[in-house]
Design a protein around this motif. Structure first.
Motif, PDB file in Angstrom:
ATOM      1  N   LEU A 232       0.398  -1.357   0.394  1.00  0.00           N
ATOM      2  CA  LEU A 232       0.047  -0.099   0.167  1.00  0.00           C
ATOM      3  C   LEU A 232       1.053   1.255  -0.382  1.00  0.00           C
ATOM      4  O   LEU A 232       0.190   2.188  -0.319  1.00  0.00           O
ATOM      5  CB  LEU A 232      -0.872   0.144   1.308  1.00  0.00           C
ATOM      6  N   ARG A 236       0.779   3.990  -2.646  1.00  0.00           N
ATOM      7  CA  ARG A 236       0.606   5.636  -2.282  1.00  0.00           C
ATOM      8  C   ARG A 236       1.581   6.794  -2.738  1.00  0.00           C
ATOM      9  O   ARG A 236       1.332   7.663  -4.130  1.00  0.00           O
ATOM     10  CB  ARG A 236       0.425   5.733  -0.869  1.00  0.00           C
ATOM     11  N   LYS A 237       2.650   5.811  -3.441  1.00  0.00           N
ATOM     12  CA  LYS A 237       3.882   7.065  -4.035  1.00  0.00           C
ATOM     13  C   LYS A 237       3.805   6.563  -4.658  1.00  0.00           C
ATOM     14  O   LYS A 237       4.161   7.983  -5.660  1.00  0.00           O
ATOM     15  CB  LYS A 237       4.992   5.955  -3.311  1.00  0.00           C
ATOM     16  N   GLU A 239       1.336   6.968  -6.961  1.00  0.00           N
ATOM     17  CA  GLU A 239      -0.183   7.619  -7.231  1.00  0.00           C
ATOM     18  C   GLU A 239       0.184   9.369  -7.210  1.00  0.00           C
ATOM     19  O   GLU A 239       0.117   9.925  -7.729  1.00  0.00           O
ATOM     20  CB  GLU A 239      -1.076   7.769  -6.526  1.00  0.00           C
ATOM     21  N   THR A 240       1.259   9.881  -5.952  1.00  0.00           N
ATOM     22  CA  THR A 240       2.374  10.943  -6.144  1.00  0.00           C
ATOM     23  C   THR A 240       2.562  11.483  -7.402  1.00  0.00           C
ATOM     24  O   THR A 240       3.501  12.710  -7.559  1.00  0.00           O
ATOM     25  CB  THR A 240       2.659  11.052  -4.907  1.00  0.00           C
ATOM     26  N   ARG A 248      -5.025   6.335  -9.851  1.00  0.00           N
ATOM     27  CA  ARG A 248      -5.404   5.378  -7.924  1.00  0.00           C
ATOM     28  C   ARG A 248      -5.196   3.930  -8.550  1.00  0.00           C
ATOM     29  O   ARG A 248      -5.228   3.743  -9.598  1.00  0.00           O
ATOM     30  CB  ARG A 248      -6.964   5.809  -8.420  1.00  0.00           C
ATOM     31  N   ASP A 483     -11.576  -1.153  -2.571  1.00  0.00           N
ATOM     32  CA  ASP A 483     -10.100  -1.284  -3.637  1.00  0.00           C
ATOM     33  C   ASP A 483     -11.359  -2.939  -3.845  1.00  0.00           C
ATOM     34  O   ASP A 483     -10.860  -3.036  -5.328  1.00  0.00           O
ATOM     35  CB  ASP A 483      -9.144  -1.923  -2.903  1.00  0.00           C
TER      36      ASP A 483
END
Length: 493
Positions: A232, A236-237, A239-240, A248, A483
């Motif tokens: 996870l 998230r990394k 996505e940034t 997403r 998800d």
């Protein structure tokens, strides 16, 4: 028996220091060895496999290899093939840096299609839904089987026979044809997904699917926690690295859901145990004249739990964490054993050690009989076919036995004699005496009230129903559920 109890108490009272040292040694060793227990936090250990519906679901989870895979959906909110490819490549690279992951499915070559087909064949009929099973009924009729076997025999003698050899061995009735249609549709790009530049891409071109297999079972939660944190965190990394909201990434799979369920079970078990302990302690604080006895009254339960954990260590078997959690809650009944002894001694404080020993000896038969009946109830669980139930029975039997022995043999050693209090009764004693006096005066009302209450209980028992749906035990978080729903919606077929 009374004389024996008195002599035992007086002997131990003369060696209280040695008894205290043994208690400290027992508690330390139990706490240390319990940390080495091999815990299994798989909740299916507590499910009745004799129920067909539950057994079928659990067997499917264990034997269908895809159930252990992690599925990662990379999505772009707009139709941007280049950005989707970049995000998927970055996520795939990040996943490959996680040591616990293996068997990646991302870049699909033509030669991989055969391996996929072999996996689909190996997992029949678990991959067939009810409608497909109904369609296959006709293929199992004698005329249909004879016709297909005749065709295969003729085909085997022709050049393409080499291609049909394995199919003839594994699926002579053609049960896998329905499933193989999905794979052929994927290869041709005419279904709900297609292969674009070697990547499994959704029909609308906004999703790419990546999957990998962790190197351990979902029930190994001590390894699942850091794994899911890494996966996870990588999502998230990635996505940034793109404009906010344009990419997403959703992650689902048995490991994430098992971790959520185990976390929920652990949190609720801990919360329930803490609330029950605090409530019992407050009640005992209010009931006793000497407040510190309330804490001493919890000692039998604590040592009962430690004794049960020590017994599990010596078995050497993997222990169901759910059984330990449930057992820790149920064994709370052993707090009564300490209360029997302490309340009596606080209500009528003995003047000498001999008087205390005689009072405990008088309580011994009733307390022992009560402990034996509770142990018998746990003993019945040894006859259950469910392994978690048997472990819960062992936890209860050992815990109750140790707690009762502690309350009778050890606890009285730490009760002071000659304490102040005189003949003044405790408040709860006075209240109960007034209640029993009222019962004696209203004896004619007791039986009708008892019958009324029994009737209400019987009505409840008649209406009791058991639900065999595993989804009722689902404790996944909202993020995990979101998800999973997204992956199922896009890739469910």
């Amino acid at each position: 028996m009374t004389d024996l109890c008195v002599k035992l108490h007086l002997f131990l009272a003369r060696h209280r220091v040695a008894v205290l040292l043994l208690l400290v040694l027992f508690a330390a060793s139990s706490a240390l060895l319990s940390r080495r227990l091999k815990l299994n936090e798989d909740f299916t250990d507590m499910l009745p496999m004799s129920v067909p519906a539950i057994a079928e679901q659990v067997e499917a989870l264990k034997h269908v290899r895809q159930a252990d895979r992690l599925f990662v959906d990379v999505q772009t909110t707009a139709l941007e093939p280049e950005r989707l490819t970049q995000a998927a490549d970055q996520m795939h690279t990040a996943l490959r840096e996680i040591p616990e992951l293996d068997d990646f499915r991302y870049n699909i070559e033509a030669t991989d299609m055969r391996e996929m087909f072999e996996q689909l064949q190996a997992q029949l009929p678990a991959l067939l839904n009810s409608n497909e099973l109904h369609q296959l009924e006709g293929r199992l009729q004698t005329p249909a089987l004879e016709q297909r076997l005749a065709w295969m025999k003729k085909s085997m003698s022709q050049p393409q026979g080499l291609m049909l050899k394995e199919v003839a061995q594994t699926d002579p009735a053609g049960l896998g044809d329905v499933v193989s249609l999905r794979l052929r549709a994927l290869q041709a790009g005419i279904g709900d997904a297609r292969i674009v530049d070697g990547r499994i891409t959704s029909a609308d071109g906004r999703h790419v699917l990546i999957s990998a297999v962790p190197g351990f079972r979902p029930s190994e939660l001590r390894r699942s926690a850091p794994l899911m944190s890494a996966v996870l965190g990588a999502a998230r990394k990635v996505e940034t690295q793109f404009p906010a909201g344009s990419v997403r990434i959703a992650v689902t799979g048995a490991h994430r859901m098992a971790l959520d369920n185990a976390t929920m079970i652990r949190e609720y078990s801990t919360r329930t145990s803490v609330i029950a302990t605090v409530a019992v302690a407050l009640l005992m604080f209010a009931a006793y004249r000497r407040r510190w006895l309330a804490l001493l009254g919890l000692a039998p339960t604590v040592f009962g739990v430690l004794g049960a954990l020590l017994a599990f260590h010596f078995t050497g078997d993997m222990v169901s964490a759910v059984a330990i959690g449930c057992g820790s809650i149920l064994i709370g009944v052993t707090v009564d054993y300490g209360s029997y002894v302490l309340y009596h001694m606080d209500d009528s404080p003995p003047a000498t050690r001999l008087q205390l020993a005689q009072a405990v000896a008088q309580l011994a038969p009733a307390l022992t009989f009560g402990a034996l009946t509770t142990m018998a109830a746990f003993f019945v669980m040894f006859f259950s076919p469910v392994s978690g139930h048997r472990q819960l029975g062992m936890f209860g039997m050992v815990g109750v036995g140790v707690a009762a022995a502690f309350a009778l043999v050890v606890l009285p050693l730490f009760i002071p004699v000659g304490a102040a209090g005189g003949s003044r009764k405790l408040p709860l004693t006075t209240v109960m005496q007034r209640l029993f006096d009222w019962r004696d005066r209203r004896a004619r009302l007791v039986l009708p009230l008892l019958l009324l209450f029994s009737g209400l209980c019987l009505a409840g028992v008649v209406r009791l129903r058991f639900d065999g749906d595993l989804a009722r035990l689902n404790g996944v978080t909202a993020a995990t559920r979101h998800d999973d729903d997204l992956v199922r919606e896009v890739w469910g077929k």
